[in-house]
Each structure stands twice: as structure tokens, then as C-alpha cells.
Design a protein around this motif. Structure first.
Motif, mmCIF file in Angstrom:
data_model
loop_
_atom_site.group_PDB
_atom_site.id
_atom_site.type_symbol
_atom_site.label_atom_id
_atom_site.label_comp_id
_atom_site.label_asym_id
_atom_site.label_seq_id
_atom_site.Cartn_x
_atom_site.Cartn_y
_atom_site.Cartn_z
ATOM 1 N N LEU A 1 -37.980 -84.027 -38.814
ATOM 2 C CA LEU A 1 -39.254 -83.139 -38.909
ATOM 3 C C LEU A 1 -38.939 -82.148 -38.035
ATOM 4 O O LEU A 1 -39.551 -81.879 -36.904
ATOM 5 C CB LEU A 1 -40.350 -84.195 -38.490
ATOM 6 N N PHE B 1 -46.356 -84.891 -44.531
ATOM 7 C CA PHE B 1 -45.593 -84.650 -43.202
ATOM 8 C C PHE B 1 -46.575 -84.446 -42.288
ATOM 9 O O PHE B 1 -47.513 -83.615 -42.538
ATOM 10 C CB PHE B 1 -44.649 -83.683 -43.194
ATOM 11 N N THR C 1 -42.108 -80.130 -36.794
ATOM 12 C CA THR C 1 -43.373 -81.111 -36.234
ATOM 13 C C THR C 1 -43.351 -81.249 -34.885
ATOM 14 O O THR C 1 -42.216 -81.230 -34.366
ATOM 15 C CB THR C 1 -43.165 -82.276 -36.929
#
Length: 315
Positions: free
Chosen positions: A200, A164, A203
Motif C-alpha cells: 500500500l 484499498f 496508504t
């Protein structure tokens, strides 16, 4: 015949004796140690004797050394012989200014992974060997003609292949203008950004502004393309600020990559002949802007936009 032979023998003998005599004289100088020093060395010795004389005149003693000259006061030119050309310092190479990385950030970059997804502009801007200062390990993925709907499907595939990302940069939307009305495009941007946040949650999401074009091929009314681009960027800014609950930023290019700046100097245009894509020089400016933004966001995650404060601009 006799005269020619005499002249030939005489010239050869003279040359032979002259050359042997020259070599012999040089050998005698080497054996006796009477080789004269070069001009520069004689000057250096003369300078040394003059310095010693000054020391004695000042009463410092013959064996005491003078005080060394501080480094910052030493001249830029060194003493040279009269036949030599003075050695000059090279002119500094101009570089693009960029924020300094903090020490802890330099260490953190080893674990950073930045994905840059978008259209053909991203495809031209970078590849697997193009790294960004402040972005750690960078992955560029641009699709020619890519639209907003491309991002989520591509992202799901990447998440099944790689670790990721710590940061994802989105540069998309220019190919959607005039393909649907503005209301539909704004909804598509919102859905895309919210889906990325669900996939995500930790993120950093960075919206890279849609670039203005020199001309819009599908434009029916003058100025409609500029107004649409501005409207979509402003909507993306609002979603990043209000709906993503932090850890979202924007990158703007109005001060470095704008149609008004094309051919603004002698370095060449920043837009290509197709009026849409940046030239190699424009792509370099774009990469530098993104890299600077990443450094700023890493140093201070509370800064929302790069350049700082540009979110308040209506351009």
C-alpha cells in the motif's frame, strides 16, 4: 320509615338543585363573557398597563413601542405565577474534547476508509458498527491472541476482498513479548511495516503503541515486561519516521491509558481483571485517542505523533 324517606328526598333534592345551580351559574358566566382570567394573565395585563403608563410619562407617545431588550441581556428565568416552579436551564453534559474537523475534511471523509488491525484488544474495541470521528468508513479486525505474523496474511486476504484503505492502523505486539527475543521481535516489526508499505504505497500507516500491562504473566524478572514494551514501541517509532518515507504516524496512550492511571479517579478502573485488556471505559478512551489522532493527521499530515510532541517522551 316516613322520616327516613323525607330525609332521603330532601338530601337528594338539595344536591340536585345545588349541582344544577352550579352548572347554571357557570353557563351564565360563559354566555355573558364574565369568566375571570387566570392569575398569570391578570398579572400580565397589569404589567402591560404599567408599561404603557411609563411610556406616556416619558413622553414617548401612547402608540410607540419601547426599545426591545437585546438577546444577550434577557434574563435566564421567565416570569411565572407564584404557584409555578421556576424553569432552570439544564446543566451541560460533559464531553470529551476533540479537535474540530475542517470543512474540506468533512467532505473528504466520504471517501476515507480506515482499517484497524490487531489482537483481542482491537476485537473488543470495535466492530463493523463502530465508526471513528475523522476515519470515514472504519473496519475493525482483531484476532484473540494475534501476533505480528498475523498482520500480513490477514492484510493480503482483505486486499482481495475490499477497496484499498486510505489509512491502516496497527495495534499488535503484546502477545509476542517473551515469545521471542527482542532482536527477533524488532526485525518482525520492521518486516511487517516495510511489507505494508510495498503493498500500500499511498496508504497512511499508523502504529498504535503496545499498551503496558498491569502484570506480565510470563515475566521472569521484575520490570522486564515494561522494558520490552517500551523497546518495541521505540523501534516501531523509528521505522515509521525513518524508513517509511513519510505518510506514517504513531498514536500514544501514556497520558490517558497507563497502569499508573488505573483507579486514579472515581469513574472506575481502566484495566480489566486480567491485567491486560482495558475495561469498557478504557476502550472508550482508546477509541477517542485514535479518533483525535486521525483528525490531527488529516488536518496536518506533517505531524508525526499524537499527542503532538509525544514522540520525544521516553515512556
Amino acid at each position: 320509615m316516613g322520616k327516613r324517606n323525607q330525609r332521603g328526598r330532601g338530601s337528594r333534592n338539595q344536591r340536585g338543585r345545588g349541582s344544577r345551580g352550579g352548572r347554571g351559574g357557570a353557563n351564565r358566566e360563559v354566555q355573558t363573557g364574565r369568566v375571570q382570567a387566570p392569575t398569570g394573565e391578570r398579572q400580565t395585563r397589569a404589567q402591560a398597563r404599567a408599561i404603557n403608563q411609563l411610556i406616556q410619562d416619558n413622553g414617548q407617545g401612547a402608540g410607540q413601542q419601547p426599545e426591545p431588550i437585546p438577546l444577550q441581556e434577557r434574563p435566564a428565568m421567565v416570569p411565572v405565577d407564584a404557584q409555578q416552579v421556576p424553569v432552570q436551564r439544564p446543566m451541560p453534559i460533559p464531553v470529551v474534547e476533540q479537535p474540530r474537523l475542517m470543512a474540506d475534511q468533512l467532505l473528504a471523509e466520504r471517501s476515507m476508509r480506515t482499517w484497524i488491525l490487531g489482537d483481542s484488544i482491537i476485537r473488543r474495541a470495535g466492530n463493523k458498527n463502530t465508526q471513528l470521528h475523522g476515519g470515514g468508513e472504519c473496519y475493525w479486525d482483531g484476532k484473540p491472541g494475534g501476533q505480528i505474523s498475523f498482520i500480513i496474511s490477514r492484510l493480503r486476504w482483505l486486499l482481495g476482498q475490499y477497496q484499498f484503505p486510505t489509512t491502516i492502523i496497527l495495534h499488535i505486539g503484546t502477545n509476542d513479548i517473551f515469545k521471542a527475543n527482542l532482536g527477533q521481535l524488532r526485525s518482525s516489526i520492521t518486516e511487517m511495516l516495510m511489507t505494508i508499505r510495498q503493498l500500500l504505497p499511498f496508504t497512511r500507516i499508523v502504529w498504535s503503541d503496545i499498551l503496558f500491562r498491569l502484570a506480565y504473566s510470563l515475566e521472569k524478572h521484575r520490570g522486564a515486561g515494561v522494558r520490552s514494551t517500551k523497546n518495541l514501541n521505540q523501534h516501531a517509532h523509528k521505522v515509521c519516521r525513518e524508513m517509511l518515507e513519510g505518510n506514517a504516524h504513531i498514536v500514544r496512550y501514556n497520558d490517558v491509558l497507563h497502569p499508573d492511571l488505573n483507579n486514579a479517579d472515581d469513574d472506575g478502573p481502566i484495566y480489566d481483571y486480567d491485567c491486560t485488556h482495558p475495561t469498557p471505559r478504557g476502550l472508550l478512551v482508546m477509541r477517542q485517542q485514535i479518533a483525535n489522532a486521525l483528525v490531527v493527521f488529516n488536518n496536518d499530515p506533517h505531524i508525526f505523533a499524537y499527542p503532538p510532541g509525544s514522540e520525544n517522551s521516553d515512556i
